[in-house]
Write a protein that holds these residues in place. Structure first.
Motif, PDB file in Angstrom:
ATOM      1  N   THR A  98       0.830  -1.206   0.000  1.00  0.00           N
ATOM      2  CA  THR A  98       0.000   0.000   0.000  1.00  0.00           C
ATOM      3  C   THR A  98       0.866   1.259   0.000  1.00  0.00           C
ATOM      4  O   THR A  98       0.609   2.207  -0.752  1.00  0.00           O
ATOM      5  CB  THR A  98      -0.934  -0.003   1.218  1.00  0.00           C
ATOM      6  N   LEU A  99       1.900   1.277   0.850  1.00  0.00           N
ATOM      7  CA  LEU A  99       2.797   2.428   0.885  1.00  0.00           C
ATOM      8  C   LEU A  99       3.534   2.595  -0.439  1.00  0.00           C
ATOM      9  O   LEU A  99       3.751   3.725  -0.902  1.00  0.00           O
ATOM     10  CB  LEU A  99       3.794   2.273   2.037  1.00  0.00           C
ATOM     11  N   HIS A 100       3.922   1.464  -1.054  1.00  0.00           N
ATOM     12  CA  HIS A 100       4.609   1.539  -2.349  1.00  0.00           C
ATOM     13  C   HIS A 100       3.690   2.143  -3.406  1.00  0.00           C
ATOM     14  O   HIS A 100       4.122   2.981  -4.215  1.00  0.00           O
ATOM     15  CB  HIS A 100       5.067   0.139  -2.771  1.00  0.00           C
ATOM     16  N   TRP A 101       2.439   1.737  -3.412  1.00  0.00           N
ATOM     17  CA  TRP A 101       1.490   2.281  -4.383  1.00  0.00           C
ATOM     18  C   TRP A 101       1.248   3.768  -4.141  1.00  0.00           C
ATOM     19  O   TRP A 101       1.198   4.574  -5.081  1.00  0.00           O
ATOM     20  CB  TRP A 101       0.177   1.510  -4.302  1.00  0.00           C
ATOM     21  N   LEU A 102       1.092   4.151  -2.855  1.00  0.00           N
ATOM     22  CA  LEU A 102       0.854   5.559  -2.551  1.00  0.00           C
ATOM     23  C   LEU A 102       2.070   6.424  -2.884  1.00  0.00           C
ATOM     24  O   LEU A 102       1.923   7.584  -3.283  1.00  0.00           O
ATOM     25  CB  LEU A 102       0.499   5.712  -1.064  1.00  0.00           C
ATOM     26  N   ASP A 103       3.277   5.883  -2.679  1.00  0.00           N
ATOM     27  CA  ASP A 103       4.490   6.649  -2.983  1.00  0.00           C
ATOM     28  C   ASP A 103       4.651   6.917  -4.474  1.00  0.00           C
ATOM     29  O   ASP A 103       5.365   7.850  -4.857  1.00  0.00           O
ATOM     30  CB  ASP A 103       5.732   5.905  -2.482  1.00  0.00           C
TER      31      ASP A 103
END
Length: 458
Positions: free
Chosen positions: A174-179
């Protein structure tokens, strides 16, 4: 993990749509729905209803039931023990400690169950999830008591969302997608994690700067050999310096180049030159007042029609409290540019004057002596310099005399002590038969003039 394999299998077997027309085909939707339902039932039969899974679910339910059963008794013991501690300590730890008793029991129970199942060679997937959620519950419950009440629910929901994503292994994706998805800004992009980090770093550094500033201000206010105005200047300079340091640290932590502040500084300079002239003028005037010490805290000043005690000096305004309890916030520029009467600039002693009128027929020397005697009876009047009464003028109707006396506490009021002096003199005049003349008007009717009298009805 069995739970993750289901989601992975679901994504792999779901056929992509080839066209909008096909996506709205009822038959294809039915077929796809039946496939999903069949996959879900297969997962339930093969994974969720598996004996290992049922054992884990039974252990989890047992731990939850046992924790709920034991919590009331342990809570009572803790309350009895906390009642023996000092009240200030009890008030601080009572509510947070009692709030984490039940999730703490569940956490210990899950860890014990996890150890037993692993030693027996059983699967521990769901027990690990339950123990992770229990640990997150304890941490969130303890942490939310640190923040203000109005933010607790919001922070708790955010923390639970992060904890849930972490437990199911979805936090990193999720953090990778948001970044990698955000609003383009120059060579970079503004993403949700960047905004959250900016808020957290800014709040952390600004809170730290404010906390350090309060401690330093308390220490500066106790310096014995420093003038009050210099203390205020040092305190304000320390506060502003710590604020700018916190901003720079926050920008550095976010990897924002400080070279961009040059453009911001130029724009800020233009804004100061046009729209913030009054603010800058008050700021500079505040620095002047604090350095030249013409006006200090606890001074008694008079500005226009405002008379009161200077409660505090700031970089933008001065707080002046009047005798009727009103607090006037006077801009520093007005104190520098306008005429200010400082009743206690170099000395707290203030001379007050009050005029009286006496008749020509009385003993003038006795009247002046009685005025001095009555003035001395007022407690706030100073004996040195001694009160005096001077003959000021032989008027048309009476002799005008003036009482002059000194006080050293102008912050307690001027009119009230003047009233006490006048009342004391009035009592002595009454005792000695000295009257205050009334104003009289004489009408001269010359011979040959006509006086007309008319009767009027209301």
């Amino acid at each position: 993990m069995a739970l993750f394999s289901f989601f992975q299998k679901l994504q792999e077997t779901t056929p992509p749509t080839s066209s909008p027309a096909e996506s709205f085909d009822i038959e294809s939707l039915k077929t796809r729905g039946l496939e999903l339902l069949e996959q879900g039932l297969d997962w339930v039969n093969n994974e969720l209803l598996h004996p290992d899974t049922l054992i884990q679910l039974g252990v989890i339910i047992g731990v939850l039931f046992l924790g709920a059963l034991v919590t009331p008794a342990v809570t009572g013991w803790l309350k009895a023990g906390l009642a023996k501690l000092p009240e200030n300590i009890t008030q601080k730890i009572n509510k947070p400690l009692l709030a984490i008793v039940r999730p703490l029991f569940w956490l210990f129970g899950m860890f014990i169950a996890l150890t037993v199942l692993e030693s027996a060679g059983q699967s521990t997937t769901f027990v690990r999830i339950a123990s992770s959620l229990a640990l997150a519950w304890v941490i969130i419950r303890a942490a939310t008591f640190i923040v203000p009440d109005e933010y607790r629910k919001t922070i708790a929901w955010i923390a639970w969302l992060i904890a849930g994503l972490n437990v199911f292994g979805l936090l990193a994706p999720t953090l990778h997608w948001l970044d990698n998805h955000g609003i383009p800004f120059g060579d970079a992009q503004i993403t949700l994690p960047f905004v959250v980090r900016a808020i957290l770093f800014s709040a952390l550094f600004l809170y730290g700067a404010n906390w350090i500033s309060q401690r330093l201000r308390a220490r500066i206010d106790t310096l014995p050999r420093v003038e009050p105005s210099i203390r205020v200047l040092i305190s304000n300079a320390t506060h502003v310096g710590l604020f700018f340091a916190a901003v720079i640290l926050a920008l550095t932590s976010l990897n924002i180049p400080l070279g961009g502040l040059a453009v911001l500084g130029g724009a800020l300079g233009v804004g100061l030159g046009f729209g913030m002239q009054q603010i800058v003028a008050n700021f500079v005037s505040g620095v002047i007042l604090l350095t030249d010490r013409s006006i200090k805290p606890d001074d008694v000043i008079e500005v226009d029609e405002t008379y009161g005690v200077v409660k505090s000096l700031g970089l933008r305004y001065a707080s002046v409290v009047t005798r009727d309890g009103k607090e006037h916030l006077i801009p520093n520029e007005a104190l520098v540019a306008n005429k200010v009467v400082n009743w206690s600039y170099s000395d707290n002693k203030v001379r007050i004057k009050r005029r009286l009128r006496v008749e020509y027929e009385i003993d003038l020397r006795l009247a002046t002596a009685l005025v001095v005697e009555g003035t001395k009876k007022v407690p706030r009047v100073l004996a040195h310099p001694a009160p005096a009464c001077l003959v000021m003028e032989f008027g048309d109707e009476a002799v005008e005399i003036e009482c002059r006396f000194w006080v050293d506490d102008p912050q307690n009021g001027i009119s009230n002590v003047g009233s006490e002096v006048m009342l004391s003199v009035w009592d002595l005049f009454k005792e000695n038969g000295i009257d205050i003349p009334l104003r009289q008007e004489e009408i001269l009717i010359q011979s040959g003039s006509v006086l007309e009298v008319k009767m009027a009805k209301d």
